[in-house]
Design a protein around this motif. Sequence first.
Motif, PDB file in Angstrom:
ATOM      1  N   PRO A  31      35.741  48.669  40.170  1.00 49.92           N
ATOM      2  CA  PRO A  31      36.998  49.252  39.705  1.00 49.92           C
ATOM      3  C   PRO A  31      38.173  48.697  40.494  1.00 49.92           C
ATOM      4  O   PRO A  31      38.092  48.530  41.717  1.00 49.92           O
ATOM      5  CB  PRO A  31      36.802  50.748  39.962  1.00 49.92           C
ATOM      6  N   VAL A  32      39.258  48.385  39.827  1.00 51.36           N
ATOM      7  CA  VAL A  32      40.434  47.817  40.487  1.00 51.36           C
ATOM      8  C   VAL A  32      41.665  48.635  40.149  1.00 51.36           C
ATOM      9  O   VAL A  32      41.782  49.219  39.067  1.00 51.36           O
ATOM     10  CB  VAL A  32      40.656  46.346  40.079  1.00 51.36           C
ATOM     11  N   SER A  33      42.586  48.668  41.099  1.00 49.86           N
ATOM     12  CA  SER A  33      43.853  49.371  40.914  1.00 49.86           C
ATOM     13  C   SER A  33      44.851  48.431  40.240  1.00 49.86           C
ATOM     14  O   SER A  33      44.616  47.217  40.168  1.00 49.86           O
ATOM     15  CB  SER A  33      44.396  49.811  42.268  1.00 49.86           C
ATOM     16  N   PRO A  34      45.985  48.953  39.788  1.00 52.38           N
ATOM     17  CA  PRO A  34      47.012  48.069  39.206  1.00 52.38           C
ATOM     18  C   PRO A  34      47.479  46.995  40.181  1.00 52.38           C
ATOM     19  O   PRO A  34      47.730  45.852  39.771  1.00 52.38           O
ATOM     20  CB  PRO A  34      48.138  49.046  38.860  1.00 52.38           C
ATOM     21  N   SER A  35      47.579  47.339  41.481  1.00 49.63           N
ATOM     22  CA  SER A  35      48.036  46.335  42.453  1.00 49.63           C
ATOM     23  C   SER A  35      46.988  45.237  42.640  1.00 49.63           C
ATOM     24  O   SER A  35      47.330  44.062  42.806  1.00 49.63           O
ATOM     25  CB  SER A  35      48.347  46.993  43.798  1.00 49.63           C
ATOM     26  N   THR A  36      45.715  45.607  42.597  1.00 51.41           N
ATOM     27  CA  THR A  36      44.660  44.606  42.698  1.00 51.41           C
ATOM     28  C   THR A  36      44.636  43.714  41.464  1.00 51.41           C
ATOM     29  O   THR A  36      44.417  42.497  41.561  1.00 51.41           O
ATOM     30  CB  THR A  36      43.287  45.280  42.878  1.00 51.41           C
ATOM     31  N   GLU A  37      44.876  44.304  40.311  1.00 50.64           N
ATOM     32  CA  GLU A  37      44.939  43.512  39.082  1.00 50.64           C
ATOM     33  C   GLU A  37      46.057  42.478  39.168  1.00 50.64           C
ATOM     34  O   GLU A  37      45.884  41.303  38.800  1.00 50.64           O
ATOM     35  CB  GLU A  37      45.152  44.428  37.883  1.00 50.64           C
ATOM     36  N   THR A  38      47.211  42.912  39.679  1.00 50.00           N
ATOM     37  CA  THR A  38      48.336  41.987  39.855  1.00 50.00           C
ATOM     38  C   THR A  38      47.978  40.884  40.843  1.00 50.00           C
ATOM     39  O   THR A  38      48.285  39.706  40.630  1.00 50.00           O
ATOM     40  CB  THR A  38      49.573  42.747  40.352  1.00 50.00           C
ATOM     41  N   TYR A  39      47.316  41.278  41.925  1.00 50.33           N
ATOM     42  CA  TYR A  39      46.893  40.331  42.955  1.00 50.33           C
ATOM     43  C   TYR A  39      45.970  39.270  42.359  1.00 50.33           C
ATOM     44  O   TYR A  39      46.153  38.067  42.573  1.00 50.33           O
ATOM     45  CB  TYR A  39      46.191  41.102  44.075  1.00 50.33           C
ATOM     46  N   LEU A  40      44.973  39.701  41.596  1.00 54.12           N
ATOM     47  CA  LEU A  40      44.026  38.767  40.998  1.00 54.12           C
ATOM     48  C   LEU A  40      44.724  37.814  40.029  1.00 54.12           C
ATOM     49  O   LEU A  40      44.392  36.630  39.944  1.00 54.12           O
ATOM     50  CB  LEU A  40      42.918  39.534  40.277  1.00 54.12           C
ATOM     51  N   GLU A  41      45.681  38.336  39.320  1.00 55.28           N
ATOM     52  CA  GLU A  41      46.432  37.504  38.375  1.00 55.28           C
ATOM     53  C   GLU A  41      47.192  36.411  39.116  1.00 55.28           C
ATOM     54  O   GLU A  41      47.203  35.246  38.703  1.00 55.28           O
ATOM     55  CB  GLU A  41      47.405  38.382  37.589  1.00 55.28           C
ATOM     56  N   GLU A  42      47.792  36.772  40.250  1.00 53.06           N
ATOM     57  CA  GLU A  42      48.564  35.794  41.014  1.00 53.06           C
ATOM     58  C   GLU A  42      47.652  34.789  41.722  1.00 53.06           C
ATOM     59  O   GLU A  42      47.958  33.601  41.798  1.00 53.06           O
ATOM     60  CB  GLU A  42      49.440  36.517  42.038  1.00 53.06           C
ATOM     61  N   VAL A  43      46.528  35.288  42.245  1.00 52.74           N
ATOM     62  CA  VAL A  43      45.588  34.394  42.931  1.00 52.74           C
ATOM     63  C   VAL A  43      45.060  33.324  41.984  1.00 52.74           C
ATOM     64  O   VAL A  43      44.882  32.161  42.370  1.00 52.74           O
ATOM     65  CB  VAL A  43      44.413  35.214  43.519  1.00 52.74           C
ATOM     66  N   SER A  44      44.823  33.701  40.751  1.00 52.41           N
ATOM     67  CA  SER A  44      44.266  32.753  39.786  1.00 52.41           C
ATOM     68  C   SER A  44      45.214  31.597  39.492  1.00 52.41           C
ATOM     69  O   SER A  44      44.800  30.563  38.978  1.00 52.41           O
ATOM     70  CB  SER A  44      43.923  33.476  38.483  1.00 52.41           C
ATOM     71  N   LYS A  45      46.485  31.763  39.839  1.00 52.53           N
ATOM     72  CA  LYS A  45      47.479  30.717  39.570  1.00 52.53           C
ATOM     73  C   LYS A  45      47.816  29.887  40.804  1.00 52.53           C
ATOM     74  O   LYS A  45      48.609  28.948  40.716  1.00 52.53           O
ATOM     75  CB  LYS A  45      48.765  31.363  39.032  1.00 52.53           C
ATOM     76  N   LEU A  46      47.233  30.225  41.962  1.00 48.88           N
ATOM     77  CA  LEU A  46      47.555  29.497  43.186  1.00 48.88           C
ATOM     78  C   LEU A  46      47.013  28.074  43.147  1.00 48.88           C
ATOM     79  O   LEU A  46      45.946  27.815  42.606  1.00 48.88           O
ATOM     80  CB  LEU A  46      46.966  30.218  44.403  1.00 48.88           C
ATOM     81  N   THR A  47      47.755  27.170  43.756  1.00 51.46           N
ATOM     82  CA  THR A  47      47.314  25.777  43.880  1.00 51.46           C
ATOM     83  C   THR A  47      46.511  25.627  45.175  1.00 51.46           C
ATOM     84  O   THR A  47      46.326  26.588  45.922  1.00 51.46           O
ATOM     85  CB  THR A  47      48.518  24.833  43.916  1.00 51.46           C
ATOM     86  N   ASP A  48      46.069  24.406  45.471  1.00 50.87           N
ATOM     87  CA  ASP A  48      45.318  24.149  46.696  1.00 50.87           C
ATOM     88  C   ASP A  48      46.216  23.872  47.895  1.00 50.87           C
ATOM     89  O   ASP A  48      45.729  23.675  49.004  1.00 50.87           O
ATOM     90  CB  ASP A  48      44.376  22.950  46.496  1.00 50.87           C
TER      91      ASP A  48
END
Length: 433
Positions: free
Chosen positions: A72-89
């Motif tokens: 289970p994830v909170s709204p802030s974790t959902e936002t975090y995962l969304e941003e992490v998925s867009k990070l470059t190397d």
Amino acid sequence: MDVVALAELASPTDSEIGGMGIFRLTKVWRGEKLVVNAKTIEAPYFGPGKSEKKFLMLGAGTDEVLWSSPLPVSPSTETYLEEVSKLTDDSTTRLRFYLKYLEHQESMLARDAYEEFAQTPYEEVKQIKSDMNRSQLLDWVKDVNVAPDRKRLYFTLLGVCGVQEDTKMLEDLLRTEKPDGRPGLDACIGCYLTLNGASGLRLINELFLTNEKCAFADTYAAVMALRFHGTDGGVIDRERIVESMRLILERPDFADLVIPDLARWEDWSQVERVSKLFKDANPETSWVRVPVVNYLRACPLPSAKEKLIELEAIDPKAVKRASVFFPIPVPNSQPSTPQTNDSSMAPLPESTKNVIRLPLGARSHQLASSNPHQLSDKSLVLAARPAAQVNQPVLMLVMALSLVTLGLAMWLVVNGGRHSSSLQTAPVRSPNS
């Protein structure tokens, strides 16, 4: 994972689900092609049949995706995962992003941010100095509720962005006698020296190197900090670091900690001194003999070869042990290129990147009685000695002989019992019995 997605419970029910739950994927960050035709998925689930929460779904496999239990994830974790998925190397971009999640109220995000810093080389961490919050770091290193491994990172960051006035607070931490007052001591010393430069060595020498009442764990924490400043610190001349390292040679119980460093940094001024340590060693300090032999083997001076012959007459087994299991140490007088090490502690030089992370043999009892805050963190190479490169062919031979001996012993135990009943003799005993 092959598939990483966000999902919600499908077909809500008023009863508890105690086995497998049906989920509907609402967002896929990885492996979209593997679930493109999946309207719903089934995963192990124990919980309420109705829930407004979103779940992180992790799947493995390409022919058939096997799902782990939903998280289970909170709204802030959902936002975090969304941003992490867009990070470059790009490490600088990533560190700036993760910086704001250090000590986040959600433990998963805080741990993820810490681990990103922990796997980033020190030189790259320094690139985000202007983004660091010095005031926040000061609060964290003084907070008794912050875990020792996190404090180790925060001391390192404070060394990057701190100012001279911060050294008073650090000195108070170094001088405290409270059992839980110095977690992350190696990084604290490293930070103090980074901000104070060579003038800070006097205090470190006094508290940890020449102080015979200082615990083994605390002395080794100081050695770790000195190793960092002798290789990657860039603020104190190597010769000043070597001068401090030599002080430990006056403590025979601890001398073996620094002899490999002196050899690596080509300080050949201690031939007489280390030879005396070899001669004076007793059963409780005999571990110093192999490092001494390796130091003399690496030393190019004729006097070192003469000493080796002299010492071999005293303890031929120690000399043979060093020669068989350890190659001649390779000196490294120049600071090494920063390695990808845990930046929450002083990064290790190339020549010591393979380290023993737990105490060996006679040293175990010394660490067992040390500060538990310094022993609990896996990232602290606290009890480590520079790991010697083992002679691989010899090691393989020893392992093979050990396996043969074990097999023979087992055969004797099994067959000895059979023969004993028929021959009316005592059973064959294992060589270890």
